[in-house]
Design an enzyme around this catalytic site. Structure first.
Site, PDB file in Angstrom:
ATOM      1  N   ASN A   1       0.884  -0.696   0.158  1.00  0.00           N
ATOM      2  CA  ASN A   1      -0.480   0.089  -0.196  1.00  0.00           C
ATOM      3  C   ASN A   1       0.821   1.226  -0.206  1.00  0.00           C
ATOM      4  OD1 ASN A   1      -1.103   2.383   0.893  1.00  0.00           O
ATOM      5  ND2 ASN A   1      -3.484   0.738   1.485  1.00  0.00           N
TER       6      ASN A   1
ATOM      7  N   ASP B   1      -0.142   4.734  -0.033  1.00  0.00           N
ATOM      8  CA  ASP B   1      -1.072   5.739   0.482  1.00  0.00           C
ATOM      9  C   ASP B   1      -0.202   7.069   1.175  1.00  0.00           C
ATOM     10  OD1 ASP B   1      -2.887   4.412  -0.698  1.00  0.00           O
ATOM     11  OD2 ASP B   1      -3.940   3.991   1.137  1.00  0.00           O
ATOM     12  N   HIS B   2       0.499   5.841   1.573  1.00  0.00           N
ATOM     13  CA  HIS B   2       2.064   6.926   2.641  1.00  0.00           C
ATOM     14  C   HIS B   2       2.653   7.807   1.906  1.00  0.00           C
ATOM     15  CE1 HIS B   2      -0.300   6.155   6.124  1.00  0.00           C
ATOM     16  NE2 HIS B   2       0.053   4.718   6.042  1.00  0.00           N
TER      17      HIS B   2
ATOM     18  N   ARG C   1       2.657  18.644   1.031  1.00  0.00           N
ATOM     19  CA  ARG C   1       3.790  19.977   0.351  1.00  0.00           C
ATOM     20  C   ARG C   1       2.501  20.220  -0.421  1.00  0.00           C
ATOM     21  NH1 ARG C   1       8.438  22.492   2.399  1.00  0.00           N
ATOM     22  NH2 ARG C   1       8.318  22.182   4.781  1.00  0.00           N
TER      23      ARG C   1
ATOM     24  N   HIS D   1      -5.614   3.738  -1.912  1.00  0.00           N
ATOM     25  CA  HIS D   1      -7.018   4.416  -1.574  1.00  0.00           C
ATOM     26  C   HIS D   1      -6.937   5.259  -1.434  1.00  0.00           C
ATOM     27  CE1 HIS D   1      -9.821   5.060   2.535  1.00  0.00           C
ATOM     28  NE2 HIS D   1     -10.252   5.435   1.227  1.00  0.00           N
TER      29      HIS D   1
ATOM     30  N   ARG E   1      -9.706   8.069  -1.369  1.00  0.00           N
ATOM     31  CA  ARG E   1     -10.718   8.460  -0.858  1.00  0.00           C
ATOM     32  C   ARG E   1     -10.903  10.052  -1.096  1.00  0.00           C
ATOM     33  NH1 ARG E   1     -10.462   8.594   5.526  1.00  0.00           N
ATOM     34  NH2 ARG E   1      -9.064   6.408   6.392  1.00  0.00           N
TER      35      ARG E   1
ATOM     36  N   ARG F   1      -6.945  13.003   0.203  1.00  0.00           N
ATOM     37  CA  ARG F   1      -5.923  12.837   1.825  1.00  0.00           C
ATOM     38  C   ARG F   1      -4.613  12.927   0.723  1.00  0.00           C
ATOM     39  NH1 ARG F   1      -7.274   9.931   6.585  1.00  0.00           N
ATOM     40  NH2 ARG F   1      -9.607  11.179   7.223  1.00  0.00           N
ATOM     41  N   HIS F   2      -4.281  11.942   0.139  1.00  0.00           N
ATOM     42  CA  HIS F   2      -2.825  10.889  -0.580  1.00  0.00           C
ATOM     43  C   HIS F   2      -3.055  10.589  -1.352  1.00  0.00           C
ATOM     44  CE1 HIS F   2      -5.349   7.662   1.135  1.00  0.00           C
ATOM     45  NE2 HIS F   2      -4.897   7.241   2.303  1.00  0.00           N
TER      46      HIS F   2
ATOM     47  N   GLU G   1      -8.935   0.885  -3.163  1.00  0.00           N
ATOM     48  CA  GLU G   1      -9.763   0.340  -1.918  1.00  0.00           C
ATOM     49  C   GLU G   1     -10.116   1.910  -2.217  1.00  0.00           C
ATOM     50  OE1 GLU G   1      -7.723   0.557   1.243  1.00  0.00           O
ATOM     51  OE2 GLU G   1      -6.713  -1.082   1.198  1.00  0.00           O
TER      52      GLU G   1
ATOM     53  N   THR H   1      -6.771   6.227  10.049  1.00  0.00           N
ATOM     54  CA  THR H   1      -6.940   5.391   8.605  1.00  0.00           C
ATOM     55  C   THR H   1      -8.149   5.065   8.693  1.00  0.00           C
ATOM     56  OG1 THR H   1      -6.085   3.347   8.211  1.00  0.00           O
ATOM     57  CG2 THR H   1      -5.272   4.032  10.789  1.00  0.00           C
ATOM     58  N   THR H   2      -8.282   3.756   8.403  1.00  0.00           N
ATOM     59  CA  THR H   2      -9.823   3.307   8.349  1.00  0.00           C
ATOM     60  C   THR H   2      -9.415   2.235   9.796  1.00  0.00           C
ATOM     61  OG1 THR H   2      -9.290   2.784   6.176  1.00  0.00           O
ATOM     62  CG2 THR H   2     -10.854   1.392   6.804  1.00  0.00           C
TER      63      THR H   2
ATOM     64  N   GLU I   1     -10.564  -9.286   2.730  1.00  0.00           N
ATOM     65  CA  GLU I   1      -9.566  -8.812   3.344  1.00  0.00           C
ATOM     66  C   GLU I   1      -9.761  -8.729   4.911  1.00  0.00           C
ATOM     67  OE1 GLU I   1      -7.132  -5.545   2.089  1.00  0.00           O
ATOM     68  OE2 GLU I   1      -6.631  -5.283   3.442  1.00  0.00           O
TER      69      GLU I   1
ATOM     70  N   HIS J   1      -3.771  -4.278   7.659  1.00  0.00           N
ATOM     71  CA  HIS J   1      -4.186  -3.141   8.159  1.00  0.00           C
ATOM     72  C   HIS J   1      -3.308  -3.408   9.828  1.00  0.00           C
ATOM     73  CE1 HIS J   1      -5.416   0.457  10.114  1.00  0.00           C
ATOM     74  NE2 HIS J   1      -5.917   0.770   8.970  1.00  0.00           N
ATOM     75  N   GLY J   2      -2.413  -2.637   9.916  1.00  0.00           N
ATOM     76  CA  GLY J   2      -1.209  -2.768  10.991  1.00  0.00           C
ATOM     77  C   GLY J   2      -0.295  -3.824  11.069  1.00  0.00           C
TER      78      GLY J   2
ATOM     79  N   GLY K   1       1.383  -1.299   4.430  1.00  0.00           N
ATOM     80  CA  GLY K   1       1.818   0.051   3.688  1.00  0.00           C
ATOM     81  C   GLY K   1       2.754   0.723   4.561  1.00  0.00           C
ATOM     82  N   HIS K   2       2.033   1.018   5.844  1.00  0.00           N
ATOM     83  CA  HIS K   2       2.649   1.870   6.792  1.00  0.00           C
ATOM     84  C   HIS K   2       4.356   1.731   7.205  1.00  0.00           C
ATOM     85  CE1 HIS K   2       3.639   4.272  10.442  1.00  0.00           C
ATOM     86  NE2 HIS K   2       3.045   4.891   9.289  1.00  0.00           N
TER      87      HIS K   2
HETATM   88  N1  PXP Z   1      -5.914  -3.115   3.853  1.00  0.00           N
HETATM   89  C1  PXP Z   1      -7.113  -1.975   4.532  1.00  0.00           C
HETATM   90  C2  PXP Z   1      -8.142  -2.499   3.816  1.00  0.00           C
HETATM   91  C3  PXP Z   1      -6.277  -0.663   4.830  1.00  0.00           C
HETATM   92  O1  PXP Z   1      -7.372   0.219   4.723  1.00  0.00           O
HETATM   93  C4  PXP Z   1      -4.928  -0.202   4.918  1.00  0.00           C
HETATM   94  C5  PXP Z   1      -4.562   1.443   5.343  1.00  0.00           C
HETATM   95  O2  PXP Z   1      -4.762   1.762   4.389  1.00  0.00           O
HETATM   96  C6  PXP Z   1      -3.946  -1.315   4.659  1.00  0.00           C
HETATM   97  C7  PXP Z   1      -4.374  -3.228   4.432  1.00  0.00           C
HETATM   98  C8  PXP Z   1      -2.435  -1.484   5.126  1.00  0.00           C
HETATM   99  O3  PXP Z   1      -2.409  -0.609   6.476  1.00  0.00           O
HETATM  100  P1  PXP Z   1      -1.004  -0.290   7.017  1.00  0.00           P
HETATM  101  O4  PXP Z   1      -0.922   0.625   6.716  1.00  0.00           O
HETATM  102  O5  PXP Z   1      -1.715  -0.225   8.537  1.00  0.00           O
HETATM  103  O6  PXP Z   1      -0.370  -2.146   6.897  1.00  0.00           O
END
Ligand code: PXP
Length: 244
Positions: A7, A9-10, A18, A43, A45, A49-50, A70, A100-101, A151, A190-191, A212-213
């Site tokens: 992912n 997005d970050h 900026r 994602h 949104r 935002r990103h 997403e 975040t979600t 998921e 996620h996480g 992602g993060h």
């Molecule tokens: N899966 C979904 C559905 C998400 O919304 C996200 C966060 O955008 C992720 C996975 C990835 O999460 P993380 O950035 O915490 O790894």
């Protein structure tokens, strides 16, 4: 073998801090693929935002693996998905105020409207995944409305105390079995981090982890290609089932 969806997005978050044109998530997606990503997830949104519409269009042209979009199940997003035709859509709940979600989708309370969206996308050859909490109620409801994938939300597992972690892990395991028995295909995410991913990667039946993060954070130290490579190695060859 479990695959890795990265992912990005970050990366776009840093650019949007900026409102400039760097870093650009599009070439970064190529680096993620060179590091071993099996798919790229973004994602789009409602508040942009990103990830921006321009990113999505360019990623559709350049991603060589699979593009997972997403999105919330809104009319605007459905039109965009039908135009872009990603390899998969993952429907997620979305609230403007959230960082975040947060939780998974409550499928049971909006089954009819979600079914319409799933039918529309899947008849256009876009498989749909539903981001849900690991409960039988949500799994059964996802199956009833014809989703191809779910998921499983791993956030609670990721945030749990060492004492509760084994309980949260067993919910993900049990949910995977239940979903597979109903014929659903299973992803999770996620996480997840370099520290907690291995227990999830050991679960048989999960096809893909969306992360992602932690990867983007690690990329600041060692570069995105190597950060993806490190994560891929942990997923392909997890060393231990439970990290407490
Ligand atoms: N899966 C979904 C559905 C998400 O919304 C996200 C966060 O955008 C992720 C996975 C990835 O999460 P993380 O950035 O915490 O790894």
């Amino acid at each position: 073998m479990t695959s890795l969806g990265v992912n990005i997005d970050h990366i776009a978050n840093v650019r949007e801090a900026r409102k400039t044109n760097e870093p650009d998530p599009v070439p970064m997606a190529m680096l993620a693929e060179l590091g071993g990503a099996d798919g790229i997830t973004v994602h789009l949104r409602e508040d942009r935002r990103h990830i921006q519409d321009r990113d999505l269009k360019l990623l559709r042209e350049t991603v060589k693996t699979r593009l997972n979009l997403e999105m919330a199940a809104t009319e605007e997003m459905i039109d965009i998905a039908l135009e872009i035709s990603p390899d998969m859509v993952t429907l997620v709940p979305e609230r403007r105020e959230e960082v975040t979600t947060e939780g998974g989708l409550a499928i049971d309370t909006q089954a009819q409207s979600l079914k319409k969206v799933i039918d529309l996308l899947q008849t256009s050859n876009i498989p749909v995944s539903l981001f849900i909490d690991p409960t039988y109620k949500q799994i059964k409801a996802s199956h009833n409305i014809g989703a191809t994938f779910i998921e499983l939300h791993t956030g609670k597992y990721a945030e749990s105390t060492p004492k509760n972690r084994i309980i949260e892990l067993s919910k993900i395991k049990e949910s995977t079995v239940q979903a597979k028995n109903l014929g659903l295909r299973v992803n999770a995410g996620h996480g997840l981090t370099y520290q907690n991913v291995e227990s999830i990667a050991c679960i048989k039946g999960i096809e893909e982890l969306n992360i992602g993060h932690t990867i983007v954070s690690r990329a600041l130290a060692i570069g995105l290609k190597d950060a993806v490579k490190e994560m891929k190695e942990l997923i392909i060859n997890p060393r231990k089932e439970l990290v407490i």
